[in-house]
Structures are given as C-alpha cells and as structure tokens.
Design an enzyme around this catalytic site. Sequence first.
Site: not given
Length: 433
Positions: A106-108, A111, A139
């Site tokens: 999900f950090k896409d 970021a 991350t």
Amino acid sequence: MKYYSTNKKAPVVSLQEAVVKGLAPDRGLYMPERIDRLPAGFFEEIENYELHEIAKTVAEVFFGEDIPKEKLDAIVSDTLNFEIPLKEVEEGVYVLELFHGPTFAFKDVGARFMARMLSHFVQEGKEEVNVLVATSGDTGSAVANGFLGVEGIKVFVLYPSGKVSEMQEAQFTTLGQNITALEVDGTFDDCQTLVKSAFMDEELNSRLKLTSANSINVARFLPQSFYYFWAYAQLKRELQDAKVVVSVPSGNLGNLTAGLFAKRMGLSVDKFIAVNNRNDVFREYLQTGKYIPRTSVQTIANAMDVGAPSNFERILDLYGHSHEAITADVSSYKYSDEEIRMAISNVYAKSDYLLDPHGACAYLALKEGKKPDETGIFLATAHPAKFRETVGSCIRGSLQIPDALAAFMKNKKQSISLPKDFNLFKKQLIDQS
Ligand SMILES: *Cc1c(COP(=O)(O)O)cnc(C)c1O
C-alpha cells in the site's frame, strides 16, 4: 493551506516547506490547519465516481490552494496507475486490496504521490534534495521505486540488517541510480532514530538539503485517505446504508491516521480498528490511557514491528489529546505469530483467499471487533507473495509469485553496511553527496 507542528513550538509553514522539510524544527509533525468536510452531495453520489475522480476531489481539499489544478490532477493520475479493488471474502467481510502497485504494497500510494509532489517543488527551488527513509520493509521499496530516476533527488534507504524479507530487500537494494541502501546493524527504531537525528543536526543541514519520506511527511500520509473513500464507494455499489467498520494493520499509524482524516472529512465509517501484533503500544494506550513506547520485537508481520509509532502525535492532535474521543472512534486488538499463521491457513482453506501476514492481522481483528449488523472492510496492505517463506509455510500447494515481483530478485544486491552510529551515518551522507 498552512501547516502547523504538533509540538506547537515551530512557526506555521506552507505546503512546500512542510513537504521539503518533512519534520518540523521542534521535532513535531506537520498538520494541515484545516480539515474541510466534503459536501453532502459528494457522498450521496460517491458510488458513481471512479477512483481517480474521488482521489482528485480529496486531493483538492488538502492541496488545491497550493498546487495548480492541472498539475495536481496529473500527480494523482500518475500516482494511481494501478487498481485498488474491494472484494468480498466472507459474508459481511470485505478486503480492500492495496497491493497492486509496482512494489506490491500500500505504501506505493503515498510514496508515488510524495515523489511527484516533491519533484514539483524541487523544480521550483532548483536545489538537489536528499531523501532519507527508514524502513521496516515496505517503505524502502515503495519510496525507492517511487523516486527512481527522478532528477534532483537522491534517496538513502536505512533498513535493519536481517530483519526484512529477502523479497523486500531486493526491492530497494538492487536499483542503483539515485538510490543508496544503508544496511544498519540494529532495529527499525534505530534506523528511525538515525534519520530523526540527521534532521536535527545543524552542520549536516547546513551542508545538505534533507527531507524525509517516512509517513511523517504530509505528502506521504495524506494521500492515503483517498482509498478509504474509494473503498466506501465500492461498498455502496453493493450495499446501501451499511454500518461500516474498517480494520487497519498498524505500525507507524500513518495509514490509520489517514483513515481518521477521511472520517473527519465526512466519510461515514462507524469505527476503526487499529490492529497490532506483539508490538502493541497503541493498543495499550487505548486500554489504559498511557503511552509507553518501547523497543520493538520481531514478528512475521514485520512492517508492523514498531515500538514508538510516529503518527501517534498526529492522532493525539486530531482529537485534542482526548483519550475518550480517540477510543470512541478507534478500538484495537493484538495477535501473535501463531494466530496470524492460523488465520492465513484457515482463510485459504475456507474461502480460497490468500492473506499476507499484515492483512491476516486485520482480518482477525475485524472478525473479533465487528458486530453482526456491521459490515467490515479490512485493509490488505501487502501482496502475500512478498512474504513467500511465511505464507508458503501456512498453506498446502505452491505460492504463485507475480512476474513483476520475481523480476526484482534477479538483480544484484548493493548495500553499504553501517553500525547504529550517528557520526558514521553522517559521514556517509556527506561523502556520498
Ligand atoms: C507499513 C506497513 C504497515 C503499517 O502501516 P503504518 O502506516 O506504518 O501504520 C502495514 N502493513 C504493511 C504491509 C506495511 O508495509
């Protein structure tokens, strides 16, 4: 829109400054001075909108005053170049799959958004920026891939040696170009401390322009609110008037905080569940009113192995430091590695749905915390194949690795080993720039 520090001992700043600085000079986290509610008409018709339309509307609330609309729309569209489907796993239990981006986590979302926004601001300022990011696994890969090849930006990824999965490590140690991986002999919290110390070091800051891409950065965590609205929109296509509970696997609490912002903007979520593994500092706070950070311990849901969650300060600030108000909106459960393994195994056998360890925590908490008349959504924050050793050992049969994920493993690891010593870290930064 102006941004203030949660410690209230630093001046308010513009969006540009909040994004480029990351952390406020008083070590507080930046908060937007207002959280506007979206109009009722938006929620009445939300099921008719697509992901990009919803995300653009939400982005406008926070960033519309500071970034021209066309530019902001382009940042949103570029960021969300993958789908975020909501699927029913069992009756009344839905999963929001947040792992279809380039690094399968999900950090896409945060970021990619931050890389584009920072690049927008750097081009205005024309000075090279060094992004420092501490990672417990995902991350680093999301940030490194989000910033790969972006001009004017260098990225340093700090990660705890031996404490991230093979697959995670490959995603940020094999890229080269403007990405440097620093392998720290210590825990994730040690990495985070090194990064925080770098921001406080006057000499370093006079020589280099530093910023953070951890969820302390407003450009990282705010865009995560987009998909809470999108989850709701998808659910509403199937069910009108559902009482919704959302379960969030939590580490630094950035994801949860973004959900709480969505609620403040008018999203109808009855209750949030912040799920912990054995690192349950936040659960303890909810139960006792006391916040006692401590050293993290290693678990199989390693992205949640955080002993001093940085966004805790934002939650306190959002709720005016009222424990009562926070517990009215958020509850919490914790799970052991054994329970997580059982959940992966059972859900696969029963529903033919494969969870990753983080999604498994969120699933368990939803089952435990949801009342029969409520509809639950749990967030699946990573693709199960990112944890192929753990997940593979919980199921019969073999685990499919998506091609794009396997491709990372083919390249050669490049990392620089470091002890958890600030002066050596500082020297490394100066030498490399
Ligand atoms: C980072 C991460 C989390 C924790 O999210 P926070 O915003 O730090 O609370 C959960 N699951 C996965 C897979 C992650 O990468």
